[in-house]
Design a protein around this motif. Structure first.
Motif, PDB file in Angstrom:
ATOM      1  N   LEU A   1      50.733  48.695  38.949  1.00 13.44           N
ATOM      2  CA  LEU A   1      49.891  48.111  39.810  1.00 13.44           C
ATOM      3  C   LEU A   1      48.926  47.140  39.173  1.00 13.44           C
ATOM      4  N   ALA A   2      48.304  47.713  37.989  1.00 11.83           N
ATOM      5  CA  ALA A   2      47.502  47.098  37.359  1.00 11.83           C
ATOM      6  C   ALA A   2      48.032  45.891  36.457  1.00 11.83           C
ATOM      7  N   ALA A   3      49.237  45.879  36.298  1.00  8.62           N
ATOM      8  CA  ALA A   3      49.956  45.030  35.482  1.00  8.62           C
ATOM      9  C   ALA A   3      50.172  43.702  36.494  1.00  8.62           C
ATOM     10  N   GLU A   4      50.477  44.163  37.699  1.00  8.20           N
ATOM     11  CA  GLU A   4      50.654  43.188  38.955  1.00  8.20           C
ATOM     12  C   GLU A   4      49.387  42.272  39.096  1.00  8.20           C
ATOM     13  N   VAL A   5      48.338  42.945  38.987  1.00  4.39           N
ATOM     14  CA  VAL A   5      46.910  42.333  39.153  1.00  4.39           C
ATOM     15  C   VAL A   5      46.858  41.147  37.981  1.00  4.39           C
ATOM     16  N   ILE A   6      47.339  41.693  36.881  1.00  5.28           N
ATOM     17  CA  ILE A   6      46.843  40.927  35.820  1.00  5.28           C
ATOM     18  C   ILE A   6      47.733  39.641  35.892  1.00  5.28           C
ATOM     19  N   ALA A   7      49.094  39.969  36.188  1.00  5.06           N
ATOM     20  CA  ALA A   7      49.972  38.526  36.385  1.00  5.06           C
ATOM     21  C   ALA A   7      49.729  37.712  37.537  1.00  5.06           C
ATOM     22  N   GLN A   8      49.536  38.689  38.786  1.00  4.03           N
ATOM     23  CA  GLN A   8      49.388  37.980  40.181  1.00  4.03           C
ATOM     24  C   GLN A   8      48.001  37.369  40.564  1.00  4.03           C
ATOM     25  N   VAL A   9      47.020  37.994  40.142  1.00  3.79           N
ATOM     26  CA  VAL A   9      45.661  37.710  40.713  1.00  3.79           C
ATOM     27  C   VAL A   9      44.796  37.057  39.631  1.00  3.79           C
ATOM     28  N   ILE A  10      44.760  37.722  38.540  1.00  2.00           N
ATOM     29  CA  ILE A  10      43.737  37.158  37.358  1.00  2.00           C
ATOM     30  C   ILE A  10      44.240  36.003  36.630  1.00  2.00           C
ATOM     31  N   ALA A  11      45.544  36.079  36.316  1.00  2.00           N
ATOM     32  CA  ALA A  11      45.966  34.923  35.602  1.00  2.00           C
ATOM     33  C   ALA A  11      45.809  33.637  36.157  1.00  2.00           C
ATOM     34  N   PRO A  12      46.156  33.385  37.548  1.00  2.00           N
ATOM     35  CA  PRO A  12      45.990  31.972  38.289  1.00  2.00           C
ATOM     36  C   PRO A  12      44.408  31.512  38.262  1.00  2.00           C
ATOM     37  N   ARG A  13      43.594  32.206  37.898  1.00  2.00           N
ATOM     38  CA  ARG A  13      42.162  31.818  37.888  1.00  2.00           C
ATOM     39  C   ARG A  13      41.978  31.022  36.916  1.00  2.00           C
ATOM     40  N   TYR A  14      42.613  31.027  35.650  1.00  2.00           N
ATOM     41  CA  TYR A  14      42.343  30.361  34.626  1.00  2.00           C
ATOM     42  C   TYR A  14      43.474  29.247  34.077  1.00  2.00           C
ATOM     43  N   LYS A  15      43.087  28.293  33.739  1.00  2.00           N
ATOM     44  CA  LYS A  15      43.962  27.085  33.073  1.00  2.00           C
ATOM     45  C   LYS A  15      44.130  27.157  31.787  1.00  2.00           C
ATOM     46  N   ASN A  16      43.492  27.936  30.791  1.00  2.00           N
ATOM     47  CA  ASN A  16      43.800  27.928  29.545  1.00  2.00           C
ATOM     48  C   ASN A  16      43.845  29.651  28.962  1.00  2.00           C
ATOM     49  N   ALA A  17      44.445  29.719  27.803  1.00  2.00           N
ATOM     50  CA  ALA A  17      44.642  30.843  27.550  1.00  2.00           C
ATOM     51  C   ALA A  17      43.371  31.665  26.689  1.00  2.00           C
ATOM     52  N   LYS A  18      42.298  30.597  26.131  1.00  2.00           N
ATOM     53  CA  LYS A  18      41.118  31.118  25.697  1.00  2.00           C
ATOM     54  C   LYS A  18      40.291  31.720  26.733  1.00  2.00           C
ATOM     55  N   ASP A  19      40.081  31.027  27.782  1.00  2.30           N
ATOM     56  CA  ASP A  19      39.215  31.702  28.916  1.00  2.30           C
ATOM     57  C   ASP A  19      39.925  33.065  29.260  1.00  2.30           C
ATOM     58  N   LEU A  20      40.940  33.007  29.529  1.00  2.00           N
ATOM     59  CA  LEU A  20      41.865  34.241  29.961  1.00  2.00           C
ATOM     60  C   LEU A  20      41.591  35.408  29.031  1.00  2.00           C
ATOM     61  N   PHE A  21      41.686  34.976  27.892  1.00  7.59           N
ATOM     62  CA  PHE A  21      41.309  36.150  26.776  1.00  7.59           C
ATOM     63  C   PHE A  21      39.945  36.499  26.759  1.00  7.59           C
ATOM     64  N   VAL A  22      39.071  35.784  26.922  1.00 14.22           N
ATOM     65  CA  VAL A  22      37.554  36.299  26.859  1.00 14.22           C
ATOM     66  C   VAL A  22      37.215  37.168  28.018  1.00 14.22           C
ATOM     67  N   TYR A  23      37.952  36.512  29.167  1.00  9.32           N
ATOM     68  CA  TYR A  23      37.822  37.608  30.513  1.00  9.32           C
ATOM     69  C   TYR A  23      38.287  38.838  30.215  1.00  9.32           C
ATOM     70  N   LEU A  24      39.583  39.062  29.912  1.00 11.52           N
ATOM     71  CA  LEU A  24      40.320  40.157  29.850  1.00 11.52           C
ATOM     72  C   LEU A  24      39.586  41.023  28.535  1.00 11.52           C
ATOM     73  N   GLN A  25      39.123  40.596  27.733  1.00 13.19           N
ATOM     74  CA  GLN A  25      38.666  41.347  26.240  1.00 13.19           C
ATOM     75  C   GLN A  25      37.248  41.771  26.978  1.00 13.19           C
ATOM     76  N   ARG A  26      36.664  41.499  27.712  1.00 11.19           N
ATOM     77  CA  ARG A  26      35.077  41.677  28.423  1.00 11.19           C
ATOM     78  C   ARG A  26      35.467  43.038  29.187  1.00 11.19           C
ATOM     79  N   GLY A  27      36.637  43.058  29.500  1.00 17.86           N
ATOM     80  CA  GLY A  27      37.026  44.571  30.318  1.00 17.86           C
ATOM     81  C   GLY A  27      35.973  44.776  31.483  1.00 17.86           C
ATOM     82  N   SER A  28      35.537  43.813  32.302  1.00 17.24           N
ATOM     83  CA  SER A  28      34.732  44.001  33.269  1.00 17.24           C
ATOM     84  C   SER A  28      35.165  43.604  34.592  1.00 17.24           C
TER      85      SER A  28
END
Length: 643
Positions: free
Chosen positions: A558-585
Motif C-alpha cells: 500500500l505504501a509503494a502504491e501511495v509513492i507511485a500514484q499519489v506522491i510522484a504526480p505532485r513533482y515535475k523533477n526528480a530533485k524535488d521528489l528526492f528532497v521530499y522523500l528524504q525528509r520522511g515527513s
C-alpha cells in the motif's frame, strides 16, 4: 574378648577414614575445575575492580512432539528474564514445553549477544543459519524456526544456544563465547502409507470421486456432487449495454456481460476502476429491468477464467465468514460463456443514490488525508492483520512474487549448455542474454494476461516467463532477458542523488531471514481495490491474491502504491521528489508505517517494515503502465528504505 577389642579398633579406624575422605572431597569441591566449569563462566577476563552483574533467566523450549509428513510447524527457543511467580506458557496448545533456569553474567564493559541454531537431517528448516540477537537486560530474546518434515518416522533435531561477550569500544578485552544450552529433540512424523497429508487427501478424494461416479452411473443420475465453482450461461442479445465516456469493450467482454445480465433490458457502465496490474477489468454498473425499474449498483470484475475462479475460492476461504458486513460480497459463482476463456464476478456495491463509490486513489489525489488508512485498519485489522501467529521465513518466500521473473526465455534451435528443472535453485545472475538452455519437467504454469505466453513455476519461488502459448517439452530455449536486465532497463537514466543503488542489495535482502508474524492478507492492496463510499466508508474488493502471508506485506504494498500514484504526480523533477522523500515527513506514509508497527513481531522495530517496503518498491518497477516519474519515486524510496 581380645577379638572384640580388635574389631572395635577396626571400626573406629574405618570411621576415621570415611570422615577424612569426606573432608577431602569438600575441600576439592571448593577448587575450580577448568574442565567442568559451566558454560556461563567462560567469559572475558574481568579485572578485580570490575562490576559483574548476574541476571537470572529461564530458557524455554517449545516444540511439537508429533507432526504429519509434509506439514510445517514452529519451534521456539526463548531466553527470558526470570521473576517471582514466573510461569512458562506454550504458544500452541498441542506443543510440549520445557524450561531451565540459568544465570547470565554481564561483566562491565562488554556487550552480550546470543545465537541459536536448529539442526535436523530430515527437515526443511527456516532460517537454516545461526541467528544472532542482542541480549538486552530485562527483555526477552526469542528465536523461532519454521520446520517441515521430509521423512516419516521418529526424527531428531538438535538445538544450541550460544552466548558471546564482545568488548565495548575502549575495552581491550577479548571476545569470548560459551554454550549456554544444548538439547536434542524427538518428533514423531506421521504419514499415511508413506504419503504426506496432501497426498493422502488426494488419494481419498480420488477414491470418493471414483465411487461417486460409479454410483451416479449405476443410478442413472445426472446430479453433480460437490461445490460448483463456475456457471456457464448463454449470452442475451436483448441486453443493451450503455458505456460511459472512455469505456470500450471487446467482443468477448460484451458477450460475457450479456450472459451475466441476461435477465435485464439495459446495463449502464458508469465507471471503470483503474486496473491493478493483472489485466482484469473492473466496472461500476447499473442494471435496469424490462419495466424500467433499476436494481442496486453493482461492481463487475472480468478476467481470465482460472483467475476469476481462484478469486472466488479465496473469497470463500478467507473473506466470506471472516470480514465484517461492510466488505463487498460476491453475489454468485463466477459466470462464463461456453467456449470463452474469460469469466466474471459480481460484487455488491456500498453506495447511495447519486453518489457512487470512488477508489482510494481518486480520494487521496483530491484530499491526502491519512484518516482513510485508519478507517481501513479499524474495519479490517481485527479480522485479518491483528489475528497473527509466529512466522519465521526468508524474505524471498513472501516478496519474490512482486519482482520480475527470474528469466525470460523463448523457443529456439541449438545445443543447450545446461538444463533448468523445476526443482532447481535458480540464480539469475549466472545466466547471460542469448545463452541457450534446456527446460525440462515444467508442469505447473499460469497463462499470462496476453494469452500468448506462460509463467512457468518451479521451486523454490522460481518463475520463468516462457514466450510461447504451449508448455516447453524438453526443447532448447534462448535467454531473452534476466531479472537484473529488466530492472536495469526500468531504472535507466534515474538519479539516486548519491544514495546506494538498491538493485545491488536485492539478493541480500531476499535472503534475509525474519522472525515475524503471519496473518490473512489481502495480497493486492493497491489503491484501486480500496473504495470509499457513503459517509466516507472504506471497504475492499478483489480478493484474487488473498492468502495467509507476512503480516506487513499489505502495508508495504500500500505504501509503494501511495509513492507511485499519489506522491510522484505532485513533482515535475526528480530533485524535488528526492528532497521530499528524504525528509520522511509525508503524513500518508507515516500513517501506514505506524499501523504496520502495530502488527509486526517487534513493535517499534523499523527494520522489518523498511525492508518490506524496499522490496515492494522494487517490485513496482516492472509495471509498464506506471509513468517514468512514478518509477523514479519508487527507485528513490527503495534506496532510502534500504539505507
Amino acid at each position: 574378648m581380645k577379638t572384640r577389642r580388635l574389631f572395635n579398633k577396626w571400626v573406629v579406624a574405618a570411621l576415621l577414614a570415611i570422615v577424612l575422605l569426606i573432608l577431602a572431597g569438600c575441600a576439592a569441591a571448593t577448587q575450580p575445575a577448568a574442565t567442568e566449569a559451566p558454560a556461563t563462566e567462560e567469559m572475558p577476563t574481568v579485572m578485580p575492580t570490575q562490576t559483574v552483574e548476574v541476571e537470572k533467566r529461564v530458557v524455554e523450549m517449545e516444540w511439537p512432539t508429533q507432526m504429519h509428513l509434509g506439514d510445517s510447524d514452529i519451534i521456539r527457543l526463548s531466553l527470558v528474564p526470570s521473576a517471582d511467580g514466573y510461569t512458562a506458557t506454550v504458544e500452541y496448545k498441542d506443543h510440549s514445553l520445557e524450561s531451565q533456569s540459568v544465570q547470565v553474567k554481564r561483566p562491565e564493559g562488554y556487550i552480550l549477544r546470543a545465537a541459536a541454531r536448529l539442526n535436523g537431517v530430515n527437515f526443511a528448516i527456516e532460517p537454516a543459519e545461526t541467528v544472532w540477537y542482542p541480549v538486552n537486560e530485562g527483555e526477552p530474546t526469542v528465536w523461532r524456526w519454521s520446520i517441515a518434515a521430509t521423512s516419516a518416522g521418529r526424527q531428531r533435531l538438535t538445538l544450541h544456544l550460544l552466548l558471546r561477550w564482545e568488548p565495548e569500544a575502549g575495552n581491550s578485552g577479548d571476545v569470548k563465547e560459551a554454550v549456554l544450552f544444548d538439547r536434542g529433540l524427538e518428533i514423531q512424523v506421521l504419514s499415511w502409507f508413506g504419503m504426506n497429508r496432501n497426498g493422502a487427501l488426494w488419494l481419498g478424494l480420488i477414491g470418493i470421486a471414483l465411487s461417486g461416479s460409479l454410483g451416479l452411473l449405476a443410478g442413472g443420475s445426472r446430479r453433480r456432487w460437490g461445490k460448483t465453482l463456475l456457471q456457464e450461461r448463454s449470452a442475451s442479445s436483448a441486453l443493451r449495454i450503455e458505456s460511459g465516456a472512455g469505456i470500450q469493450l471487446g467482443a468477448n467482454e460484451t458477450q460475457l456481460l450479456r450472459a451475466l445480465f441476461g435477465a435485464y433490458k439495459r446495463l449502464i457502465l458508469q465507471n471503470e476502476f483503474q486496473s491493478g496490474y493483472s489485466g482484469a477489468r473492473t466496472f461500476l454498473a447499473h442494471p435496469v429491468k424490462e419495466d424500467g425499474i433499476a436494481d442496486a449498483e453493482t461492481i463487475i470484475k472480468m478476467g481470465r477464467r482460472e483467475d476469476i475462479v481462484a478469486e472466488y475460492e479465496h473469497y470463500d476461504t478467507y473473506v466470506k465468514k471472516r470480514l465484517p458486513p461492510i466488505t463487498a460480497r460476491i453475489q454468485s459463482v463466477p459466470i462464463s460463456v461456453h467456449g470463452s476463456k474469460m469469466a466474471a464476478l459480481q460484487y455488491t456495491c456500498i453506495s447511495e443514490a447519486g453518489k457512487p463509490p470512488v477508489s482510494l486513489r481518486q480520494t487521496l489525489l483530491r484530499e491526502a488525508d491519512p484518516v482513510y488508512f485508519q478507517r481501513l485498519f479499524d474495519a479490517f485489522g481485527p479480522y485479518w492483520w491483528l489475528q497473527r501467529t509466529p512466522f519465521t521465513f526468508r524474505m524471498e518466500q513472501e516478496y519474490d512474487r512482486l519482482l520480475p521473473p527470474h528469466l525470460v526465455l523463448e523457443p529456439c534451435e541449438g545445443a543447450a549448455k545446461r538444463v533448468i528443472k523445476p526443482e532447481d535453485a535458480i540464480h539469475p545472475a549466472s545466466y547471460r542474454v542469448g545463452e541457450i538452455v534446456e527446460l525440462s519437467g515444467f508442469k505447473q504454469y499460469k497463462v499470462r494476461a496476453d494469452g500468448e505466453s506462460l509463467t512457468l513455476i518451479g521451486q523454490p519461488q522460481m518463475r520463468l516467463r516462457w514466450l510461447d502459448a504451449h508448455l516447453p517439452k524438453g526443447g532448447a530455449a534462448r535467454v531473452v532477458s534476466t531479472r537484473r536486465e529488466m530492472l536495469l532497463a526500468a531504472t535507466q537514466g534515474f538519479n539516486l542523488f548519491g544514495l546506494p543503488d538498491p538493485l545491488e542489495k536485492l539478493e541480500v535482502w531476499l535472503q534475509t531471514p525474519l522472525t515475524s508474524t503471519r496473518s490473512v492478507i489481502h495480497g493486492d492492496l493497491n489503491l484501486e481495490n480500496v473504495l470509499v463510499g457513503p459517509g466516507e466508508l472504506v471497504w475492499l474488493i478483489d480478493f484474487a491474491e488473498t492468502r495467509e502471508g507476512h503480516t506487513l506485506f499489505d502495508f508495504s504494498h500500500l505504501a509503494a502504491e501511495v509513492i507511485a500514484q499519489v506522491i510522484a504526480p505532485r513533482y515535475k523533477n526528480a530533485k524535488d521528489l528526492f528532497v521530499y522523500l528524504q525528509r520522511g515527513s509525508d503524513p500518508l506514509l507515516n500513517a501506514i508505517e505506524r499501523l504496520a508497527g502495530q502488527c509486526q513481531f517487534n513493535v517499534g522495530e523499523k527494520h522489518e517494515y523498511r525492508l518490506a517496503l524496499a522490496l515492494a518498491c522494487i517490485g513496482g518497477l516492472k509495471y509498464r503502465n506506471l509513468s517514468a516519474q512514478a518509477k523514479q519515486a519508487l527507485y528513490l524510496a527503495a534506496a532510502l528504505s534500504g539505507e
